[in-house]
Design an enzyme around this catalytic site. Structure first.
Site, short mmCIF file in Angstrom:
data_model
loop_
_atom_site.label_atom_id
_atom_site.label_comp_id
_atom_site.label_asym_id
_atom_site.label_seq_id
_atom_site.Cartn_x
_atom_site.Cartn_y
_atom_site.Cartn_z
CG ASP A 62 -2.10 0.83 1.13
OD1 ASP A 62 -2.03 1.84 0.42
OD2 ASP A 62 -3.13 0.50 1.76
CG ASP A 103 -3.42 3.51 -3.22
OD1 ASP A 103 -4.30 2.75 -3.66
OD2 ASP A 103 -3.55 4.18 -2.20
CD GLU A 104 -5.32 -1.24 -0.94
OE1 GLU A 104 -5.86 -2.30 -0.65
OE2 GLU A 104 -5.87 -0.14 -0.84
#
Length: 434
Positions: free
Chosen positions: A11, A105-106
């Site tokens: 993350d 983002d993950e």
DNA sequence: TCTGGGGTCCTAGGACCC
DNA sequence: TCTGGGGTCCTAGGACCC
């Protein structure tokens, strides 16, 4: 359950805000808030400096301004975010082909599917450290938090515990002890509505959930949600890391700074949105069977209206015509706060259609009546039709609309049209194998 | 002057079909 | 002159996630 903590969850920390701080040194060390900056905007990402003032994602921007008036308020630069994301996802794919991106983002990585390597705890922590160092080096200093666990759920909990800028490994066997003290809200799928129901059962923490039976949870939340929650609360999660999931829908929606009641203005917005959706469809090489519009009134209540056709299209005119027709059935005089267009039922093969919903239904004829020149995309078992445009083939139909391609060996290529019909069963593929 | 935008998944009822 | 049953598709709404 895996015997090793081979699921990795990465993350990126305060991602959008961190990219802004990276690209603009004057923002470093200062509160930065990325999101909608208008009257009705909400916060997308707050930097850690801004979070100290109580600003967080999904907070209305006016509230964030009140709490943190000195922050830099920025709209997103998604091209920059996408570029950084691609670099990070590339690094993850060096670890394993099984990478499942959840957002820019993950992502999850299944390390067990990667090249031979030790999955011993110390080695996994070392690997995570190297990964974080590479992310920072290749993205110009972005930091990532990494969690390692025996399942997706545990790996995600671990990365949450590692934030910001850290690594956390939950060893096999430590799962239940790790989650028991967390709020029940930490379990994926438990949002505000579910939490409200659970509170009534006296549930606050995950350990309170662990005392409830599967049957009790199913009774309260329904079969799917109840059973899933029961398992997750025990630390059991068999979900696989799934890369390359197909897109299921594409949509564009806008919340207006001021409510709009003018039908002409709304129709114009719908046309623009339909064009954007169609553009994204064709860029992806996809065609859609279902068009949905979404409308939100000033009181924040919202409705959707949709229509499905047998033929699939990527044409802006078709999406626009259906969307406008659907809008015509809704009350807009009190004003409209939000309007949007979406498509679903996506297929990779063209069965495109131009839509003329004002048209009269064509007459269905005998199949032999028209010389056989079945166009590509014609559906076997469908009928021949006739109207003033000439003879043609039924190309698709259903739910009040029939799509016709006016083309035969004699007439040559003609237009494709869809007609609103009173009888949805106008066309019916033949055969009853009962 | 409350409450974004882009998605996924689930539920439930009705139509339709065999 | 009660009552089929099971499956699929479609529509609408809602919860949830980032």
């Amino acid at each position: 359950m895996r015997a090793t903590a081979s699921v990795l969850h990465l993350d990126l920390d305060a991602f959008f805000a961190a990219v802004e701080q990276r690209d603009k040194p004057s923002l470093r060390g200062r509160p930065v808030i990325v999101g909608g900056i208008g009257q009705r905007g909400v916060v997308s990402t707050a930097s850690y400096e801004a979070r100290r003032f109580g600003v967080h994602s999904a907070m209305p921007t006016h509230e964030a301004r009140r709490r943190c008036p000195n922050a830099a308020f920025l709209t997103g630069r998604f091209d920059a975010y996408r570029k950084a994301s691609l670099i990070v996802m590339g690094l993850l794919r060096e670890l394993s082909p099984l990478v499942e991106a959840l957002s820019l983002d993950e992502a999850f990585v299944d390390l067990a599917a990667g090249p031979e390597r030790s999955l011993a705890p110390d080695d996994l922590v070392g690997l995570a450290g190297e990964l974080r160092a590479r992310v920072a080096a290749e993205t110009g200093g972005l930091t990532a938090s990494v969690g390692l666990g025996t399942s997706k759920f545990i790996a995600k909990v671990a990365s949450e515990l590692a934030k910001p800028d850290g690594v956390r490994l939950v060893r096999p066997g430590e799962e239940v002890a790790t989650i028991s003290g967390l709020p029940a809200r930490a379990i994926p799928g438990v949002g505000p509505a579910t939490m409200e129901r659970l509170s009534r059962l006296g549930v606050e923490k995950v350990r309170d959930l662990q005392r409830l039976s599967s049957a009790e949870l199913v009774r309260e939340l329904g079969r799917s949600a109840g059973e899933t929650l029961f398992q997750l609360a025990q630390g059991i999660d068999e979900r696989a890391v799934e890369p390359d999931r197909d897109t299921k829908s594409i949509s564009v929606e806008d919340t207006f700074e001021h409510d709009i009641a003018d039908p002409g203005v709304l129709a114009g917005i719908l046309e623009r949105q339909a064009g954007q959706v169609a553009e994204r469809l064709s860029r992806a090489g996809l065609f859609a069977r279902t068009v949905t519009i979404k409308l939100r009134w000033p009181d924040f209540s919202s409705v959707t209206r949709s229509r499905t056709l047998l033929g699939a299209t990527d044409r802006p005119e078709a999406v626009t015509a259906i969307a406008r027709d659907l809008l015509g059935g809704l009350e807009t005089s009190p004003g409209v706060r939000l309007l949007g267009v979406g498509v679903s039922g996506l297929v990779g093969v063209a069965q495109e259609a131009l839509f003329d919903l004002a048209g009269e239904a064509p007459v269905v004829e005998e199949r032999a009546a028209v010389p056989d020149r079945r166009p590509a995309g014609w559906l076997p078992g469908t009928d021949v039709v006739h109207d003033e445009l000439g003879p043609g083939w039924v190309w698709g139909s259903g739910h009040g609309v029939v799509t016709v391609r006016f083309e035969t060996a004699e007439t040559g290529p003609g237009p494709v049209r869809s007609f609103a019909v009173a009888d949805p069963a106008l066309h019916r593929p033949s055969g009853d194998d009962h």
